[in-house]
Design an enzyme around this catalytic site. Structure first.
Site, PDB file in Angstrom:
ATOM      1  N   ARG A 146       0.911  58.504 -14.040  1.00 49.11           N
ATOM      2  CA  ARG A 146       1.332  57.102 -14.125  1.00 49.11           C
ATOM      3  C   ARG A 146       0.126  56.182 -14.289  1.00 49.11           C
ATOM      4  O   ARG A 146       0.246  55.108 -14.878  1.00 49.11           O
ATOM      5  CB  ARG A 146       2.088  56.695 -12.853  1.00 49.11           C
ATOM      6  CG  ARG A 146       3.505  57.241 -12.778  1.00 49.11           C
ATOM      7  CD  ARG A 146       4.213  56.638 -11.579  1.00 49.11           C
ATOM      8  NE  ARG A 146       3.901  55.222 -11.500  1.00 49.11           N
ATOM      9  CZ  ARG A 146       3.710  54.542 -10.372  1.00 49.11           C
ATOM     10  NH1 ARG A 146       3.836  55.144  -9.215  1.00 49.11           N
ATOM     11  NH2 ARG A 146       3.415  53.262 -10.396  1.00 49.11           N
ATOM     12  N   LYS A 152      -4.555  49.398 -16.333  1.00 49.96           N
ATOM     13  CA  LYS A 152      -3.088  49.489 -16.277  1.00 49.96           C
ATOM     14  C   LYS A 152      -2.498  48.189 -15.744  1.00 49.96           C
ATOM     15  O   LYS A 152      -1.558  47.634 -16.309  1.00 49.96           O
ATOM     16  CB  LYS A 152      -2.672  50.655 -15.363  1.00 49.96           C
ATOM     17  CG  LYS A 152      -1.215  50.631 -14.937  1.00 49.96           C
ATOM     18  CD  LYS A 152      -0.852  51.796 -14.041  1.00 49.96           C
ATOM     19  CE  LYS A 152      -1.094  51.599 -12.570  1.00 49.96           C
ATOM     20  NZ  LYS A 152      -0.131  50.716 -11.871  1.00 49.96           N
ATOM     21  N   ASN A 153      -3.046  47.707 -14.640  1.00 52.31           N
ATOM     22  CA  ASN A 153      -2.425  46.563 -13.972  1.00 52.31           C
ATOM     23  C   ASN A 153      -2.702  45.234 -14.670  1.00 52.31           C
ATOM     24  O   ASN A 153      -2.069  44.234 -14.350  1.00 52.31           O
ATOM     25  CB  ASN A 153      -2.848  46.516 -12.499  1.00 52.31           C
ATOM     26  CG  ASN A 153      -2.190  47.629 -11.712  1.00 52.31           C
ATOM     27  OD1 ASN A 153      -1.304  48.318 -12.225  1.00 52.31           O
ATOM     28  ND2 ASN A 153      -2.615  47.824 -10.470  1.00 52.31           N
ATOM     29  N   ASP A 190      -5.767  49.557  -3.601  1.00 49.72           N
ATOM     30  CA  ASP A 190      -5.600  50.645  -4.578  1.00 49.72           C
ATOM     31  C   ASP A 190      -6.749  51.660  -4.539  1.00 49.72           C
ATOM     32  O   ASP A 190      -6.707  52.658  -5.257  1.00 49.72           O
ATOM     33  CB  ASP A 190      -5.458  50.067  -6.000  1.00 49.72           C
ATOM     34  CG  ASP A 190      -4.124  49.366  -6.207  1.00 49.72           C
ATOM     35  OD1 ASP A 190      -3.217  49.574  -5.388  1.00 49.72           O
ATOM     36  OD2 ASP A 190      -3.991  48.604  -7.177  1.00 49.72           O
ATOM     37  N   CYS A 236       9.340  51.749  -2.354  1.00 49.28           N
ATOM     38  CA  CYS A 236       8.694  52.903  -2.972  1.00 49.28           C
ATOM     39  C   CYS A 236       7.832  53.582  -1.923  1.00 49.28           C
ATOM     40  O   CYS A 236       7.810  53.159  -0.764  1.00 49.28           O
ATOM     41  CB  CYS A 236       7.876  52.496  -4.185  1.00 49.28           C
ATOM     42  SG  CYS A 236       6.460  51.523  -3.773  1.00 49.28           S
ATOM     43  N   ARG A 249       8.696  46.616  -0.762  1.00 50.28           N
ATOM     44  CA  ARG A 249       7.983  45.751  -1.714  1.00 50.28           C
ATOM     45  C   ARG A 249       8.901  44.606  -2.132  1.00 50.28           C
ATOM     46  O   ARG A 249       9.501  44.632  -3.204  1.00 50.28           O
ATOM     47  CB  ARG A 249       7.448  46.568  -2.881  1.00 50.28           C
ATOM     48  CG  ARG A 249       6.424  47.570  -2.379  1.00 50.28           C
ATOM     49  CD  ARG A 249       5.763  48.360  -3.448  1.00 50.28           C
ATOM     50  NE  ARG A 249       4.893  47.569  -4.290  1.00 50.28           N
ATOM     51  CZ  ARG A 249       4.299  48.076  -5.365  1.00 50.28           C
ATOM     52  NH1 ARG A 249       4.495  49.328  -5.695  1.00 50.28           N
ATOM     53  NH2 ARG A 249       3.508  47.332  -6.098  1.00 50.28           N
TER      54      ARG A 249
HETATM   55  N1  EPU Z   1       4.878  40.525  -0.993  1.00 52.43           N
HETATM   56  C1  EPU Z   1       5.835  39.758  -0.380  1.00 52.43           C
HETATM   57  N2  EPU Z   1       6.733  39.106  -1.165  1.00 52.43           N
HETATM   58  C2  EPU Z   1       6.702  39.169  -2.520  1.00 52.43           C
HETATM   59  C3  EPU Z   1       5.710  39.936  -3.141  1.00 52.43           C
HETATM   60  C4  EPU Z   1       4.797  40.619  -2.346  1.00 52.43           C
HETATM   61  O1  EPU Z   1       5.892  39.679   0.845  1.00 52.43           O
HETATM   62  O2  EPU Z   1       7.524  38.530  -3.180  1.00 52.43           O
HETATM   63  C5  EPU Z   1       3.894  41.255  -0.168  1.00 52.43           C
HETATM   64  C6  EPU Z   1       3.895  42.758  -0.442  1.00 52.43           C
HETATM   65  O3  EPU Z   1       4.886  43.415   0.331  1.00 52.43           O
HETATM   66  C7  EPU Z   1       2.502  43.145  -0.051  1.00 52.43           C
HETATM   67  C8  EPU Z   1       1.685  41.919  -0.494  1.00 52.43           C
HETATM   68  O4  EPU Z   1       2.611  40.848  -0.583  1.00 52.43           O
HETATM   69  O5  EPU Z   1       2.401  43.264   1.348  1.00 52.43           O
HETATM   70  C9  EPU Z   1       0.954  42.082  -1.798  1.00 52.43           C
HETATM   71  O6  EPU Z   1       1.811  42.617  -2.787  1.00 52.43           O
HETATM   72  P1  EPU Z   1       1.683  42.213  -4.314  1.00 52.43           P
HETATM   73  O7  EPU Z   1       2.859  41.408  -4.708  1.00 52.43           O
HETATM   74  O8  EPU Z   1       0.336  41.613  -4.554  1.00 52.43           O
HETATM   75  O9  EPU Z   1       1.769  43.643  -5.039  1.00 52.43           O
HETATM   76  P2  EPU Z   1       2.324  43.884  -6.489  1.00 52.43           P
HETATM   77  O10 EPU Z   1       2.018  42.704  -7.320  1.00 52.43           O
HETATM   78  O11 EPU Z   1       3.716  44.365  -6.446  1.00 52.43           O
HETATM   79  C10 EPU Z   1       0.131  44.870  -7.536  1.00 52.43           C
HETATM   80  C11 EPU Z   1      -0.311  46.160  -8.168  1.00 52.43           C
HETATM   81  C12 EPU Z   1      -0.407  47.242  -7.092  1.00 52.43           C
HETATM   82  C13 EPU Z   1      -1.403  46.776  -6.039  1.00 52.43           C
HETATM   83  C14 EPU Z   1      -0.967  45.425  -5.465  1.00 52.43           C
HETATM   84  C15 EPU Z   1      -1.963  44.840  -4.482  1.00 52.43           C
HETATM   85  C16 EPU Z   1       0.516  46.087 -10.417  1.00 52.43           C
HETATM   86  C17 EPU Z   1       1.409  46.646 -11.445  1.00 52.43           C
HETATM   87  N3  EPU Z   1       0.635  46.566  -9.184  1.00 52.43           N
HETATM   88  O12 EPU Z   1       1.421  45.115  -6.971  1.00 52.43           O
HETATM   89  O13 EPU Z   1      -0.925  48.400  -7.755  1.00 52.43           O
HETATM   90  O14 EPU Z   1      -1.478  47.723  -5.004  1.00 52.43           O
HETATM   91  O15 EPU Z   1      -0.814  44.471  -6.541  1.00 52.43           O
HETATM   92  O16 EPU Z   1      -3.202  44.677  -5.066  1.00 52.43           O
HETATM   93  O17 EPU Z   1      -0.338  45.254 -10.720  1.00 52.43           O
HETATM   94  C18 EPU Z   1      -1.176  50.694  -8.169  1.00 52.43           C
HETATM   95  O18 EPU Z   1      -1.719  50.409  -9.244  1.00 52.43           O
HETATM   96  O19 EPU Z   1      -1.204  51.855  -7.684  1.00 52.43           O
HETATM   97  C19 EPU Z   1      -0.477  49.652  -7.416  1.00 52.43           C
HETATM   98  C20 EPU Z   1       0.430  49.921  -6.483  1.00 52.43           C
END
Ligand code: EPU
Length: 422
Positions: free
Chosen positions: A401, A22-23, A309, A117, A122
């Site tokens: 999802r 998915k990701n 995850d 969320c 986030r």
């Molecule tokens: N963060 C910031 N600023 C930003 C972006 C992120 O401070 O601009 C922080 C976040 O708050 C968090 C950390 O950085 O503490 C990491 O977040 P990240 O941006 O890596 O998460 P994401 O890209 O929004 C993806 C996956 C998540 C998974 C996370 C971490 C997808 C669609 N989502 O989210 O997957 O938990 O990386 O590996 O790829 C899931 O599949 O259930 C899911 C939530």
């Protein structure tokens, strides 16, 4: 809203195939916006989040078709509405990853600012910082991020680290935008997750020039245009890890096919340390448990560390270990909605800030529980397989999802899950 009735305890045995990730699929679908023409993606799973992403791309102007063989064809010849609506982005945060591709292709994008969320705050500050470094002018208007680069983007040196390490979708956004920027971009502290490598490999097939793939330093030589591709998405390592825990928590034996153990070293290491056998084979691996689960200390970290995850699923497993375990969540410190629900099933978990102390119990007992987010819900399904009695899980759409027809896949190997329309 559907409900699961799950009878336990059961022992899972047999063979199960892991679907496409998915990701990885979500940002790769967004990447398909950039070349004008029809890209064909293989192994895109049939999930609610994928449907939401389809809806999002369709609104931009893409024509999308799921072919009888399962391939997803995305025709992005026309992108005439570069707007990611709140109504869609609020359903799925990953919608933010159209921002970089739209900006690169249309030189302008408006994408709803995603809200918080169930797994906590986030923010997207790093996404925006990276795109600004490429020359985009960004402001917020009515809850929307408005990004503009009328003269196109320009390569830059960008440090993308934040307080919790790298950002997965932030790296995806900046990486995609940089492929069409003028000149060279370096992204330092890039996410190293296999899903980002898959995206980078797909972009290179489109004609991008990305090196350093899989490392925290990505180098991108901008190109004038990208071309449509045919590309197969990697298997879902989180789904594979969930099935591994399913085998372990039911003292069962599962052959898990289409699984890349190479992407899962931290997980396999942890499973072996707690007494679970993981035997690699050509298709993936066989996972078996015939002893009591031992305790573990788990700290979630960006890849190649232990994935956030899979934190909830491992917590369900450690709830039945002999002794005390500790879990520390370093990516999303509030990602603990499952703790109270697992305690309703007679687990003994105590949350102290970003840490949970798990006192192992001899058995879990069925109870009505509520799915709160995708991975928390998976943990409840796993706990229910091992618990005595019938567990009712409400708000099953969270599971849908990220896991395709989970009941139809687990029932043939020994689970007793009934989906009821509530
Ligand atoms: N963060 C910031 N600023 C930003 C972006 C992120 O401070 O601009 C922080 C976040 O708050 C968090 C950390 O950085 O503490 C990491 O977040 P990240 O941006 O890596 O998460 P994401 O890209 O929004 C993806 C996956 C998540 C998974 C996370 C971490 C997808 C669609 N989502 O989210 O997957 O938990 O990386 O590996 O790829 C899931 O599949 O259930 C899911 C939530």
């Amino acid at each position: 809203m559907d409900v699961f009735q799950i009878d336990g305890p059961v022992r899972l045995a047999g063979s199960i195939r892991v679907n496409g990730s998915k990701n990885a699929a979500l940002p790769i679908m967004a990447a398909a916006i950039m070349p004008a023409g029809k890209s064909v993606l293989k192994a895109v799973p049939h999930l609610l989040d994928i449907s939401v992403c389809r809806e999002l791309l369709s609104q931009l102007g893409c024509k999308i078709e799921r072919r009888p063989n399962g391939d997803l064809a995305i025709d992005s010849t026309v992108i005439d509405n570069p707007i990611g609506e709140y109504e869609i982005v609020r359903k799925m945060r990953a919608g933010i990853c159209i921002l970089g591709p739209l900006l690169a292709r249309c030189r302008r994008a408006e994408v709803s600012m995603p809200g918080g969320c169930a797994i906590g705050d986030r923010p997207v500050n790093l996404h925006l910082r990276g795109l600004e470094a490429l020359g985009a002018k960004i402001h917020l208007k009515g809850g929307y991020i408005v990004a503009e680069a009328p003269d196109g983007l320009t390569g830059a040196d960008i440090f993308l680290g934040g307080p919790f390490g790298s950002t997965v979708l932030g790296t995806a956004n900046v990486l995609m935008a940089a492929t069409l920027a003028r000149g060279r971009t370096i992204i330092e502290s890039a996410a190293c997750e296999p899903e980002i490598s898959d995206l980078a490999n797909c972009l290179n097939e489109m004609g991008a020039k990305i090196s350093g793939i899989g490392s925290p330093r990505l180098c991108i030589e901008g190109v004038a245009e990208l071309k449509p591709v045919e590309y197969e998405i990697i298997p879902d390592r989180i789904e594979a890890g969930t099935f591994m825990v399913a085998a372990a928590i039911t003292a069962g034996e599962l052959q898990i096919r289409n699984c890349r153990l190479d992407d899962m070293m931290a997980v396999v290491h942890k499973l072996r340390a707690i007494g679970v056998t993981v035997e690699p084979d050509r298709a993936g691996c066989t996972v078996r448990t015939d002893t009591v689960i031992k305790t573990a200390d788990i700290t979630t970290q960006p890849y190649p560390g232990f994935p956030t995850d899979l934190q909830a699923q491992f917590m369900a497993l450690l709830a039945l270990a002999e002794g005390n375990s500790v879990v520390i969540e370093k990516i999303f410190p509030d990602r603990y909605m499952h703790v109270a629900e697992l305690n309703r099933m007679a687990a003994n978990l105590r949350k102290e800030g970003p840490t949970v102390i798990i006192a192992g119990v001899k058995k879990l007992i069925a109870a009505p529980v509520m799915a709160s987010d995708l991975r928390a819900s998976a943990a409840l399904v796993l706990a229910a397989l091992a618990a005595e009695g019938t567990t009712t899980i409400s708000r099953v759409y969270h599971i849908d999802r990220g896991y395709e027809k989970i009941e139809e896949r687990l029932n043939p190997i020994g689970a007793k899950i009934v989906r009821e329309k509530a």
